[in-house]
Scaffold this motif. Structure first.
Motif, PDB file in Angstrom:
ATOM      1  N   PHE A   1      -1.408   1.538   5.745  1.00  0.00           N
ATOM      2  CA  PHE A   1      -1.077   2.024   7.081  1.00  0.00           C
ATOM      3  C   PHE A   1      -0.075   3.185   7.017  1.00  0.00           C
ATOM      4  O   PHE A   1      -0.159   4.133   7.803  1.00  0.00           O
ATOM      5  N   ALA A   2       0.876   3.114   6.081  1.00  0.00           N
ATOM      6  CA  ALA A   2       1.840   4.206   5.927  1.00  0.00           C
ATOM      7  C   ALA A   2       1.145   5.477   5.460  1.00  0.00           C
ATOM      8  O   ALA A   2       1.460   6.585   5.916  1.00  0.00           O
ATOM      9  N   THR A   3       0.176   5.328   4.546  1.00  0.00           N
ATOM     10  CA  THR A   3      -0.591   6.489   4.064  1.00  0.00           C
ATOM     11  C   THR A   3      -1.384   7.120   5.202  1.00  0.00           C
ATOM     12  O   THR A   3      -1.427   8.354   5.339  1.00  0.00           O
ATOM     13  N   CYS A   4      -2.015   6.296   6.025  1.00  0.00           N
ATOM     14  CA  CYS A   4      -2.792   6.819   7.160  1.00  0.00           C
ATOM     15  C   CYS A   4      -1.888   7.542   8.160  1.00  0.00           C
ATOM     16  O   CYS A   4      -2.280   8.570   8.736  1.00  0.00           O
ATOM     17  N   ALA A   5      -0.666   7.017   8.368  1.00  0.00           N
ATOM     18  CA  ALA A   5       0.274   7.686   9.276  1.00  0.00           C
ATOM     19  C   ALA A   5       0.663   9.056   8.734  1.00  0.00           C
ATOM     20  O   ALA A   5       0.718  10.050   9.477  1.00  0.00           O
ATOM     21  N   ALA A   6       0.922   9.119   7.413  1.00  0.00           N
ATOM     22  CA  ALA A   6       1.279  10.402   6.801  1.00  0.00           C
ATOM     23  C   ALA A   6       0.123  11.394   6.891  1.00  0.00           C
ATOM     24  O   ALA A   6       0.326  12.588   7.151  1.00  0.00           O
ATOM     25  N   CYS A   7      -1.107  10.914   6.702  1.00  0.00           N
ATOM     26  CA  CYS A   7      -2.279  11.789   6.786  1.00  0.00           C
ATOM     27  C   CYS A   7      -2.511  12.269   8.221  1.00  0.00           C
ATOM     28  O   CYS A   7      -2.952  13.409   8.442  1.00  0.00           O
ATOM     29  N   ALA A   8      -2.230  11.405   9.195  1.00  0.00           N
ATOM     30  CA  ALA A   8      -2.364  11.827  10.597  1.00  0.00           C
ATOM     31  C   ALA A   8      -1.414  12.980  10.893  1.00  0.00           C
ATOM     32  O   ALA A   8      -1.785  13.970  11.546  1.00  0.00           O
TER      33      ALA A   8
ATOM     34  N   LEU B   1      -6.149   1.677  18.556  1.00  0.00           N
ATOM     35  CA  LEU B   1      -5.989   3.120  18.349  1.00  0.00           C
ATOM     36  C   LEU B   1      -6.559   3.581  17.009  1.00  0.00           C
ATOM     37  O   LEU B   1      -6.510   4.761  16.687  1.00  0.00           O
ATOM     38  N   GLN B   2      -7.114   2.649  16.211  1.00  0.00           N
ATOM     39  CA  GLN B   2      -7.571   2.989  14.869  1.00  0.00           C
ATOM     40  C   GLN B   2      -8.515   4.180  14.831  1.00  0.00           C
ATOM     41  O   GLN B   2      -8.395   5.055  13.978  1.00  0.00           O
ATOM     42  N   TYR B   3      -9.451   4.215  15.755  1.00  0.00           N
ATOM     43  CA  TYR B   3     -10.508   5.213  15.658  1.00  0.00           C
ATOM     44  C   TYR B   3     -10.205   6.506  16.417  1.00  0.00           C
ATOM     45  O   TYR B   3     -11.091   7.346  16.574  1.00  0.00           O
ATOM     46  N   THR B   4      -8.948   6.664  16.853  1.00  0.00           N
ATOM     47  CA  THR B   4      -8.534   8.006  17.284  1.00  0.00           C
ATOM     48  C   THR B   4      -8.515   8.925  16.065  1.00  0.00           C
ATOM     49  O   THR B   4      -8.605  10.145  16.201  1.00  0.00           O
TER      50      THR B   4
ATOM     51  N   CYS C   1      -0.697   3.718  13.478  1.00  0.00           N
ATOM     52  CA  CYS C   1      -0.478   3.421  12.056  1.00  0.00           C
ATOM     53  C   CYS C   1       0.975   3.028  11.780  1.00  0.00           C
ATOM     54  O   CYS C   1       1.238   2.157  10.939  1.00  0.00           O
ATOM     55  N   VAL C   2       1.914   3.658  12.471  1.00  0.00           N
ATOM     56  CA  VAL C   2       3.326   3.302  12.292  1.00  0.00           C
ATOM     57  C   VAL C   2       3.577   1.871  12.746  1.00  0.00           C
ATOM     58  O   VAL C   2       4.281   1.102  12.073  1.00  0.00           O
ATOM     59  N   ILE C   3       2.983   1.477  13.873  1.00  0.00           N
ATOM     60  CA  ILE C   3       3.142   0.100  14.362  1.00  0.00           C
ATOM     61  C   ILE C   3       2.601  -0.893  13.338  1.00  0.00           C
ATOM     62  O   ILE C   3       3.240  -1.915  13.036  1.00  0.00           O
ATOM     63  N   LEU C   4       1.444  -0.609  12.767  1.00  0.00           N
ATOM     64  CA  LEU C   4       0.837  -1.506  11.791  1.00  0.00           C
ATOM     65  C   LEU C   4       1.607  -1.512  10.477  1.00  0.00           C
ATOM     66  O   LEU C   4       1.665  -2.543   9.791  1.00  0.00           O
ATOM     67  N   ALA C   5       2.194  -0.381  10.123  1.00  0.00           N
ATOM     68  CA  ALA C   5       2.996  -0.323   8.895  1.00  0.00           C
ATOM     69  C   ALA C   5       4.255  -1.172   9.041  1.00  0.00           C
ATOM     70  O   ALA C   5       4.677  -1.857   8.094  1.00  0.00           O
ATOM     71  N   VAL C   6       4.851  -1.167  10.221  1.00  0.00           N
ATOM     72  CA  VAL C   6       6.028  -2.004  10.492  1.00  0.00           C
ATOM     73  C   VAL C   6       5.630  -3.475  10.463  1.00  0.00           C
ATOM     74  O   VAL C   6       6.327  -4.328   9.898  1.00  0.00           O
ATOM     75  N   TRP C   7       4.509  -3.797  11.106  1.00  0.00           N
ATOM     76  CA  TRP C   7       3.845  -5.106  11.109  1.00  0.00           C
ATOM     77  C   TRP C   7       4.603  -6.208  11.854  1.00  0.00           C
ATOM     78  O   TRP C   7       3.999  -6.996  12.574  1.00  0.00           O
ATOM     79  N   ASP C   8       5.899  -6.322  11.650  1.00  0.00           N
ATOM     80  CA  ASP C   8       6.663  -7.400  12.294  1.00  0.00           C
ATOM     81  C   ASP C   8       6.876  -7.094  13.775  1.00  0.00           C
ATOM     82  O   ASP C   8       7.993  -6.841  14.231  1.00  0.00           O
ATOM     83  N   VAL C   9       5.774  -7.079  14.500  1.00  0.00           N
ATOM     84  CA  VAL C   9       5.785  -6.827  15.940  1.00  0.00           C
ATOM     85  C   VAL C   9       4.956  -7.918  16.605  1.00  0.00           C
ATOM     86  O   VAL C   9       4.356  -8.775  15.931  1.00  0.00           O
ATOM     87  N   SER C  10       4.914  -7.899  17.910  1.00  0.00           N
ATOM     88  CA  SER C  10       4.155  -8.924  18.625  1.00  0.00           C
ATOM     89  C   SER C  10       2.658  -8.767  18.375  1.00  0.00           C
ATOM     90  O   SER C  10       2.181  -7.701  17.979  1.00  0.00           O
ATOM     91  N   GLU C  11       1.918  -9.852  18.638  1.00  0.00           N
ATOM     92  CA  GLU C  11       0.465  -9.788  18.464  1.00  0.00           C
ATOM     93  C   GLU C  11      -0.162  -8.780  19.430  1.00  0.00           C
ATOM     94  O   GLU C  11      -1.133  -8.097  19.086  1.00  0.00           O
ATOM     95  N   ALA C  12       0.414  -8.658  20.613  1.00  0.00           N
ATOM     96  CA  ALA C  12      -0.095  -7.680  21.586  1.00  0.00           C
ATOM     97  C   ALA C  12       0.065  -6.254  21.059  1.00  0.00           C
ATOM     98  O   ALA C  12      -0.820  -5.407  21.246  1.00  0.00           O
ATOM     99  N   ALA C  13       1.208  -5.987  20.391  1.00  0.00           N
ATOM    100  CA  ALA C  13       1.435  -4.659  19.824  1.00  0.00           C
ATOM    101  C   ALA C  13       0.424  -4.363  18.724  1.00  0.00           C
ATOM    102  O   ALA C  13      -0.051  -3.230  18.583  1.00  0.00           O
ATOM    103  N   LYS C  14       0.084  -5.380  17.947  1.00  0.00           N
ATOM    104  CA  LYS C  14      -0.919  -5.190  16.897  1.00  0.00           C
ATOM    105  C   LYS C  14      -2.293  -4.914  17.499  1.00  0.00           C
ATOM    106  O   LYS C  14      -3.041  -4.065  17.000  1.00  0.00           O
ATOM    107  N   TRP C  15      -2.623  -5.636  18.557  1.00  0.00           N
ATOM    108  CA  TRP C  15      -3.886  -5.356  19.246  1.00  0.00           C
ATOM    109  C   TRP C  15      -3.918  -3.903  19.723  1.00  0.00           C
ATOM    110  O   TRP C  15      -4.930  -3.215  19.576  1.00  0.00           O
ATOM    111  N   PHE C  16      -2.809  -3.454  20.306  1.00  0.00           N
ATOM    112  CA  PHE C  16      -2.727  -2.070  20.785  1.00  0.00           C
ATOM    113  C   PHE C  16      -2.924  -1.091  19.635  1.00  0.00           C
ATOM    114  O   PHE C  16      -3.676  -0.105  19.753  1.00  0.00           O
TER     115      PHE C  16
END
Length: 554
Positions: free
Chosen positions: A474-481, A413-416, A394-409
Motif C-alpha cells: 500500500f505504501a508503494t502504491c501511494a508513492a506511485c500515485a 478508492l482502489q480503482y481510481t 493507499c495511505v489509509i490502507l498503509a496505516v491500517w489501524d483505522v476503523s473498518e468503515a475507513a478501510k471500506w472507504f
C-alpha cells in the motif's frame, strides 16, 4: 471468398484530396505579452485555437462540424472497434482475475497453496509479449491471442498442482499481454486525437466489467459444484473460457485492420477513403511518414535522445505499480473478517459478491475521468485528480489501524488508480501523432516495461503471507500515485513546449513579442527557426481565411 476478410485495395480519390488540401484554415492571432501564469495549466493552449475548440462539446459524442456521413462512419467504427474492444477487455480481465476468485473458493485447499504461491502465479501473466504493430495483420493477431488465452483458461479446470497452474498461467499471460497496446494502436489509427479519450474510456470500462462480473460469475459457478465431476472453483475457469472463445471468431470478421491496410467487410470504399482523409493531418498512416528499418539508428535516435520515449515509459512504469487491486488485497481482507465468535464472517459466495463493489465503482471513476479530460481539455488534470484520490486510499490502507468503515472507504478508492489510463494513453496518441512507427514502438515499450516492473514489484511488496495487511504494498502504491501526478505535470511541460513551436500548424500565430517557431521537416533531421514580431509573420503551407480571430491577454 467475399466473406473472408482480405486487404482491400482502395485507391484514394486525388480530386477530393486536392480540394481538401486547399481548404482554408482559420487563424487566431494571439498576443502573448501579458500572458497570465496560470495559462501554463491550459493543456490545449497551443494545441487548438478558439475556432477549433468551439467545434467540440464534451457532452456530445460527435464534434459540431462532423457531417451526417461522418457521424454515420464514426458510429460504424464505434460498433466495430470500441464495442468489440470493450468485450475482449472484459473477458481478458475475467481470465486474469479468476485466479483470485478460485483461490478463495477452494482452490487453495485442493491444490495445497503455500506461502507466496498466489503472487508467483499472478506474476506469470504479467510477462510482456512485444511485437511490431505496424507489420502485423491485426484482424488475425487479436483473435488469435484471444483464442489461445481462452483455451489456456479452459485448461486450468484440469490442473492438479500449483506447478501446472503456473505453466498454464504463463501462457495465458503471453497471449494476453499484447492486447492493450494493440487496441490503443488500433484506435489511434482510426480516430482523431480529440475522439480517442471518450472511446478509450468506454473501452477501458471492459476492465472494470471483468473485475465486477468475475466475482459474480464465480459466485454463480460455485452452485455448479459437483456437476460433471468438477469442483466449483474449476467451473470458474470453464465459465470464463465459454465467454472468451466466441469473441475470437467474431474478431476475425469485425476488426477492420488499419485505414491503409483495411480488411473490413463492413466499410464501403468511400468510407475507407474518408477515414484516410480524416486521419491525414495526424500522420497516423504508414503512407504519411516513410517507414525506417526497425534496427536503424535513424529510427531510434529521436526516440532515445528526446523526452518522449524516456518520460512516457517512466510514467507508464509508475502507473503500472499504483494499484493494489490486482494483488487481491480486497478479497483477501474480506475473507479474513470474522464474527464475534471468531468464525469466518462471510461465506465464499458472499465474499465473491462483495468483491465486486470496488471494481463496480471503477466504472464511475474511469468514465468520469475520461469525461473530465474531454470537458475541460485537461488530460493532466484527470491524472492529478484520480491519483490524489488513489493516494488518499493507499495511505489509509498503509496505516491500517483505522476503523473498518475507513478501510471500506479506502478499498472503494482502489480503482481510481486505473482511471487515468484512457486519459494518459489517449494523450500519448496525441503526442506521437506525427509518426505512427514511433508511436507503435512507444506504446508497446510503455506496456512492456510497465508490465515487467509490475511483475517483480508485486512479488516484493505484496507477498501473500502478509495478507491482508500489505504495508509495503500500500505504501508503494501511494508513492506511485504521487509519482503519476508529478509525471503528468512533467509531460504537460514538454508537451506544451513542443506544441508552441508548431502552433502555427494548429492555426495559432503568436504576436506581440519575439516567438520561436520551429518547422519540423518530414525527415525530422533539421529544424527551421523563425522570429515572429508584430505583424511580420510568415507561415508556410497555411492559407489564412478572411475571418481570422485575434486574442489579447489583458
Amino acid at each position: 471468398m467475399k466473406f473472408i476478410p482480405t486487404i482491400r485495395h482502395v485507391a484514394d480519390d486525388l480530386a477530393i484530396e486536392a480540394v481538401t488540401d486547399e481548404q482554408e484554415l482559420v487563424i487566431e492571432y494571439r498576443d502573448e505579452t501579458n500572458r497570465p501564469w496560470w495559462k501554463f495549466f491550459d493543456e490545449y493552449e497551443y494545441r487548438q485555437n478558439s475556432y477549433e475548440k468551439s467545434g467540440h462539446k464534451w457532452f456530445k459524442w460527435f464534434d459540431e462540424r462532423d457531417t451526417k456521413e461522418d457521424k454515420k462512419l464514426i458510429l460504424k467504427l464505434d460498433l466495430l472497434l470500441t464495442c468489440y474492444s470493450l468485450a475482449v477487455y472484459w473477458v481478458k480481465y475475467l481470465d486474469q482475475t479468476n485466479v483470485n476468485n478460485a483461490y478463495v473458493s477452494g482452490m487453495r485447499e485442493d491444490l495445497g497453496f503455500k506461502g507466496n504461491d498466489l503472487v508467483n502465479v499472478q506474476a506469470m501473466y504479467l510477462l510482456p509479449f512485444m511485437f511490431m504493430l505496424p507489420k502485423v495483420p491485426l484482424n488475425i493477431v487479436i483473435p488469435a491471442m484471444d483464442l489461445c488465452w481462452g483455451i489456456m483458461t479452459l485448461l486450468c479446470c484440469k490442473i492438479h498442482s500449483v506447478a501446472a497452474l503456473k505453466v498454464i498461467r504463463f501462457f495465458v499471460g503471453v497471449f494476453e499481454s499484447g492486447f492493450v497496446p494493440t487496441a490503443y494502436f488500433l484506435m489511434g489509427s482510426w480516430y482523431k486525437p480529440s475522439e480517442v479519450a471518450r472511446r478509450a474510456g468506454f473501452f477501458y470500462m471492459g476492465q472494470f466489467l471483468g473485475l465486477l462480473s468475475s466475482g459474480l460469475l464465480a459466485s454463480a459457478a460455485l452452485d455448479l459444484d459437483g456437476v460433471g465431476g468438477f469442483e466449483g472453483w474449476r467451473w470458474v475457469f470453464i465459465v470464463d473460457a465459454i465467454a472468451t472463445l466466441p469473441l475470437a471468431v467474431i474478431g476475425f470478421f469485425v476488426i477492420p485492420g488499419t485505414p491503409d491496410k483495411c480488411v473490413s467487410l463492413f466499410l464501403t470504399d468511400d468510407e475507407i477513403r474518408r477515414c484516410r482523409l480524416r486521419m491525414k493531418p495526424y500522420a497516423t498512416e504508414t503512407t504519411a511518414v516513410e517507414k525506417k528499418k526497425f534496427f536503424s539508428w535513424e529510427l531510434w535516435k529521436p526516440l532515445l535522445t528526446t523526452w518522449r520515449m524516456p518520460l512516457l515509459v517512466l510514467v507508464a512504469c509508475i502507473f503500472f505499480n499504483n494499484n493494489s487491486g490486482t494483488s487481491g488485497s480486497f478479497i483477501l481482507w474480506l475473507k479474513s473478517l470474522t464474527d464475534s465468535e471468531g468464525n469466518q464472517r462471510y461465506t465464499n459466495q458472499k465474499i465473491n459478491q462483495l468483491s465486486s463493489v470496488a471494481p463496480g465503482l471503477g466504472f464511475v471513476y474511469v468514465y468520469s475521468a475520461s469525461l473530465f479530460a474531454d470537458m475541460f481539455k485537461c488530460r493532466w488534470g484527470a491524472i492529478a485528480i484520480t491519483q490524489t484520490l488513489n493516494f488518499i486510499g493507499c495511505v489509509i490502507l498503509a496505516v491500517w489501524d483505522v476503523s473498518e468503515a475507513a478501510k471500506w472507504f479506502a478499498f472503494c478508492l482502489q480503482y481510481t488508480s486505473w482511471s487515468m489510463s484512457p486519459s494518459y494513453f489517449g494523450w500519448v496518441s496525441d503526442i506521437m501523432r506525427h509518426d505512427p512507427q514511433a508511436y507503435a514502438i512507444v506504446i508497446v515499450a510503455m506496456n512492456m516495461m510497465g508490465q515487467s516492473t509490475q511483475a517483480w514489484v508485486s512479488v516484493l511488496v505484496f507477498p501473500t503471507e502478509e495478507s491482508p495487511r500489505f504495508t509495503k504494498g500500500f505504501a508503494t502504491c501511494a508513492a506511485c500515485a504521487f509519482g503519476c501526478v508529478v509525471g503528468g505535470i512533467a509531460v504537460l511541460y514538454f508537451y506544451k513546449r513542443d506544441e508552441k513551436r508548431i502552433c502555427h500548424k494548429n492555426g495559432i500565430i503568436l504576436v506581440g513579442s519575439a516567438v520561436e517557431c520551429i518547422e519540423a521537416e518530414k525527415d525530422n533531421t533539421t529544424d527551421r527557426k523563425e522570429s515572429i514580431k508584430g505583424d511580420d509573420i510568415k507561415v508556410d503551407d497555411i492559407r489564412v481565411s478572411a475571418s481570422s480571430e485575434s486574442v489579447n491577454y489583458q
